[in-house]
Design an enzyme around this catalytic site. Structure first.
Site, PDB file in Angstrom:
ATOM      1  N   ASP A  20       0.832  -1.208   0.000  1.00 15.56           N
ATOM      2  CA  ASP A  20       0.000   0.000   0.000  1.00 15.56           C
ATOM      3  C   ASP A  20       0.871   1.264   0.000  1.00 15.56           C
ATOM      4  O   ASP A  20       0.553   2.252  -0.660  1.00 15.56           O
ATOM      5  CB  ASP A  20      -0.918  -0.007   1.232  1.00 15.56           C
ATOM      6  CG  ASP A  20      -1.833  -1.215   1.234  1.00 15.56           C
ATOM      7  OD1 ASP A  20      -2.369  -1.548   0.163  1.00 15.56           O
ATOM      8  OD2 ASP A  20      -1.997  -1.844   2.294  1.00 15.56           O
TER       9      ASP A  20
ATOM     10  N   HIS B  62      -5.512  -3.730   5.342  1.00 14.88           N
ATOM     11  CA  HIS B  62      -5.130  -3.987   3.948  1.00 14.88           C
ATOM     12  C   HIS B  62      -6.322  -4.497   3.134  1.00 14.88           C
ATOM     13  O   HIS B  62      -6.335  -5.638   2.665  1.00 14.88           O
ATOM     14  CB  HIS B  62      -3.958  -4.985   3.880  1.00 14.88           C
ATOM     15  CG  HIS B  62      -3.555  -5.281   2.463  1.00 14.88           C
ATOM     16  ND1 HIS B  62      -2.975  -4.349   1.627  1.00 14.88           N
ATOM     17  CD2 HIS B  62      -3.677  -6.406   1.709  1.00 14.88           C
ATOM     18  CE1 HIS B  62      -2.753  -4.884   0.436  1.00 14.88           C
ATOM     19  NE2 HIS B  62      -3.180  -6.132   0.458  1.00 14.88           N
TER      20      HIS B  62
HETATM   21  N1  NAD Z   1      -0.534  -8.616   1.487  1.00 13.88           N
HETATM   22  C1  NAD Z   1      -0.513  -8.209   0.235  1.00 13.88           C
HETATM   23  O1  NAD Z   1      -0.248  -7.039  -0.036  1.00 13.88           O
HETATM   24  C2  NAD Z   1      -0.728  -9.187  -0.869  1.00 13.88           C
HETATM   25  C3  NAD Z   1      -0.338  -8.853  -2.175  1.00 13.88           C
HETATM   26  C4  NAD Z   1      -0.505  -9.790  -3.176  1.00 13.88           C
HETATM   27  C5  NAD Z   1      -1.109 -11.014  -2.889  1.00 13.88           C
HETATM   28  N2  NAD Z   1      -1.492 -11.292  -1.629  1.00 13.88           N
HETATM   29  C6  NAD Z   1      -2.110 -12.575  -1.288  1.00 13.88           C
HETATM   30  O2  NAD Z   1      -1.114 -13.591  -1.294  1.00 13.88           O
HETATM   31  C7  NAD Z   1      -1.732 -14.844  -1.540  1.00 13.88           C
HETATM   32  C8  NAD Z   1      -0.951 -15.617  -2.590  1.00 13.88           C
HETATM   33  O3  NAD Z   1      -1.008 -14.959  -3.840  1.00 13.88           O
HETATM   34  P1  NAD Z   1      -0.261 -15.601  -5.110  1.00 13.88           P
HETATM   35  O4  NAD Z   1      -0.459 -14.653  -6.227  1.00 13.88           O
HETATM   36  O5  NAD Z   1       1.113 -16.016  -4.751  1.00 13.88           O
HETATM   37  O6  NAD Z   1      -1.189 -16.899  -5.322  1.00 13.88           O
HETATM   38  P2  NAD Z   1      -0.782 -18.258  -6.084  1.00 13.88           P
HETATM   39  O7  NAD Z   1      -2.046 -19.016  -6.305  1.00 13.88           O
HETATM   40  O8  NAD Z   1       0.065 -17.939  -7.252  1.00 13.88           O
HETATM   41  O9  NAD Z   1       0.116 -18.999  -5.033  1.00 13.88           O
HETATM   42  C9  NAD Z   1      -0.399 -19.461  -3.828  1.00 13.88           C
HETATM   43  C10 NAD Z   1       0.488 -20.591  -3.367  1.00 13.88           C
HETATM   44  O10 NAD Z   1      -0.002 -21.058  -2.120  1.00 13.88           O
HETATM   45  C11 NAD Z   1       0.184 -22.455  -2.120  1.00 13.88           C
HETATM   46  N3  NAD Z   1      -0.637 -23.103  -1.108  1.00 13.88           N
HETATM   47  C12 NAD Z   1      -1.969 -23.273  -1.084  1.00 13.88           C
HETATM   48  N4  NAD Z   1      -2.308 -23.963   0.028  1.00 13.88           N
HETATM   49  C13 NAD Z   1      -1.169 -24.198   0.717  1.00 13.88           C
HETATM   50  C14 NAD Z   1      -0.872 -24.840   1.927  1.00 13.88           C
HETATM   51  N5  NAD Z   1      -1.817 -25.391   2.696  1.00 13.88           N
HETATM   52  N6  NAD Z   1       0.417 -24.894   2.326  1.00 13.88           N
HETATM   53  C15 NAD Z   1       1.390 -24.323   1.590  1.00 13.88           C
HETATM   54  N7  NAD Z   1       1.141 -23.708   0.427  1.00 13.88           N
HETATM   55  C16 NAD Z   1      -0.113 -23.649   0.002  1.00 13.88           C
HETATM   56  C17 NAD Z   1      -0.204 -22.885  -3.523  1.00 13.88           C
HETATM   57  O11 NAD Z   1       0.333 -24.160  -3.807  1.00 13.88           O
HETATM   58  C18 NAD Z   1       0.465 -21.796  -4.329  1.00 13.88           C
HETATM   59  O12 NAD Z   1       1.794 -22.150  -4.617  1.00 13.88           O
HETATM   60  C19 NAD Z   1      -3.167 -14.544  -1.916  1.00 13.88           C
HETATM   61  O13 NAD Z   1      -4.012 -14.759  -0.824  1.00 13.88           O
HETATM   62  C20 NAD Z   1      -3.129 -13.071  -2.262  1.00 13.88           C
HETATM   63  O14 NAD Z   1      -4.381 -12.443  -2.081  1.00 13.88           O
HETATM   64  C21 NAD Z   1      -1.316 -10.405  -0.620  1.00 13.88           C
HETATM   65  O1  LMR Z   2      -5.521  -7.101  -4.389  1.00 18.73           O
HETATM   66  C1  LMR Z   2      -5.261  -8.229  -4.010  1.00 18.73           C
HETATM   67  O2  LMR Z   2      -6.125  -9.098  -3.865  1.00 18.73           O
HETATM   68  C2  LMR Z   2      -3.842  -8.612  -3.735  1.00 18.73           C
HETATM   69  C3  LMR Z   2      -3.138  -7.676  -2.820  1.00 18.73           C
HETATM   70  O3  LMR Z   2      -3.746  -7.601  -1.569  1.00 18.73           O
HETATM   71  C4  LMR Z   2      -2.916  -6.316  -3.400  1.00 18.73           C
HETATM   72  O4  LMR Z   2      -3.083  -5.328  -2.697  1.00 18.73           O
HETATM   73  O5  LMR Z   2      -2.490  -6.227  -4.568  1.00 18.73           O
END
Ligand code: NAD
Ligand code: LMR
Length: 315
Positions: A148, A175
């Site tokens: 953010d 967030h």
């Molecule tokens: N905090 C933030 O600012 C922010 C930013 C971007 C994404 N995210 C969040 O991060 C998360 C992941 O996003 P992504 O793009 O990497 O998704 P993705 O689907 O590409 O990857 C998720 C990974 O989690 C793994 N996974 C699922 N269940 C699991 C378990 N029980 N144990 C271990 N691994 C497991 C999957 O195998 C996969 O590799 C999402 O929830 C997304 O919303 C948060």
């Molecule tokens: O927007 C989302 O779901 C992923 C992440 O939290 C973001 O801020 O990009």
């Protein structure tokens, strides 16, 4: 997850991996086969570290966690267009709960950096699991909200024609959507507090990426960069650097009197994790309204996480 300066991560198709960066630091990423947790390409980054991937078995998970200083959790599903982060709760709550249980057992003293959404609820979930096992340390649990701040700096620089690295925008709250509260009055551009379009862009910046990816996920590259920055700050502070301040979603005294246990604000980091939660400080009338809207939603998101663990404790 792209590496902090002191650690390189690699994962292949495995779900967990760890990297010993310096002699003293072990960093574990849970969810290491996804968009943020990334993969073998990360192990090509030229930082001084050793990298090891682990199979997604209970033993692999325990070995990945054992002795870790920092555990990053980006495991779970990302959004698709039309979804809110809260729509991920049903899937991600149990994933995060179970990984928290593994961390409570194998690395109870690590700094826990939670990326999985909805962060406003997944962080309380981790806290509840640690509390139930008697190993909760509020100073070592962080919701990663750095993206953010990264976004806010970028968007402001586009309006003002500045270099984003010179912009320092404080973002507080949580967030997701209206819980994300940028405080432009505290920046060098206080006029921007009345720019409703900009405020909305910061609050809903994640949606832009979700829309652009059109069903293929949410932010990964900017998140990896933001997560690397935050993990690096935690490591630098752990290794004795003074004055490391990052905004992050933590167990916070700031709004506890209103029943809000977690809140993102600037936090001074230290060898024990949270050294000091800094106050929100002076804000203007526009920001007061944003904060009011934030607190209402945030309270519900936090309570939802707490209630989930009470009703569905980890096995
Ligand atoms: N905090 C933030 O600012 C922010 C930013 C971007 C994404 N995210 C969040 O991060 C998360 C992941 O996003 P992504 O793009 O990497 O998704 P993705 O689907 O590409 O990857 C998720 C990974 O989690 C793994 N996974 C699922 N269940 C699991 C378990 N029980 N144990 C271990 N691994 C497991 C999957 O195998 C996969 O590799 C999402 O929830 C997304 O919303 C948060
Ligand atoms: O927007 C989302 O779901 C992923 C992440 O939290 C973001 O801020 O990009």
């Amino acid at each position: 997850m792209i590496a902090p300066i002191r650690a390189v991560f690699a994962a292949g198709q495995r779900r967990a991996f760890s990297a010993s960066a310096r002699d003293l630091s072990k960093v574990t990423v849970l969810g290491a086969a996804g968009g943020i947790g990334v993969a073998a390409d990360i192990s090509h980054i030229n930082t001084k570290s050793s990298v090891k991937g682990y199979d997604p078995t209970p033993t692999g998970l325990a070995n990945a966690l054992k002795g870790s200083d920092v555990v990053l959790i980006p495991a779970g599903v990302p959004r698709k267009p039309g979804m809110t982060r809260d729509d991920l709760f049903n899937t991600n709550a149990s994933i995060v709960r179970d990984l928290a249980k593994a961390a409570a057992e194998s690395s109870p003293n690590a700094n826990l950096l939670i990326i999985s959404n909805p962060v406003n609820s997944t962080v309380p979930i981790v806290a509840e699991v640690f509390k139930a096992r008697g190993v909760y340390n509020p100073k070592r649990l962080f919701g990663v909200t750095s993206l953010d701040v990264v976004r806010a700096s970028r968007f402001v620089s586009e309006i003002k024609g500045t270099d984003p690295k010179d912009e320092n925008i404080t973002v507080v709250g949580g967030h997701s959507g209206v819980t994300i509260v940028p405080l432009f009055s505290q920046s060098s551009h206080p006029d921007l507090t009345s720019n409703a379009e900009l405020v909305n862009r910061v609050q809903f910046g994640g949606d832009e990426v979700v829309k652009a990816k059109d069903g293929a996920g949410s932010a990964t590259l900017s998140m990896a960069m933001a997560g690397a920055r935050f993990a690096d700050s935690v490591l630098r502070a752990a290794q004795g650097e003074k004055g490391v301040i990052e905004p992050t979603f933590v167990d916070s005294p700031l709004y506890k009197d209103q029943g809000i246990e977690f809140f993102a604000s600037k936090v001074e980091l230290g060898p024990n994790g949270v050294e000091k939660v800094l106050p929100v400080g002076e804000i203007d009338g526009n920001e007061k309204k944003l904060l009011e809207a934030c607190l209402g939603d945030l309270k519900k998101n936090i309570e939802k996480g707490v209630a989930f663990v009470a009703a569905n404790p980890p096995k």
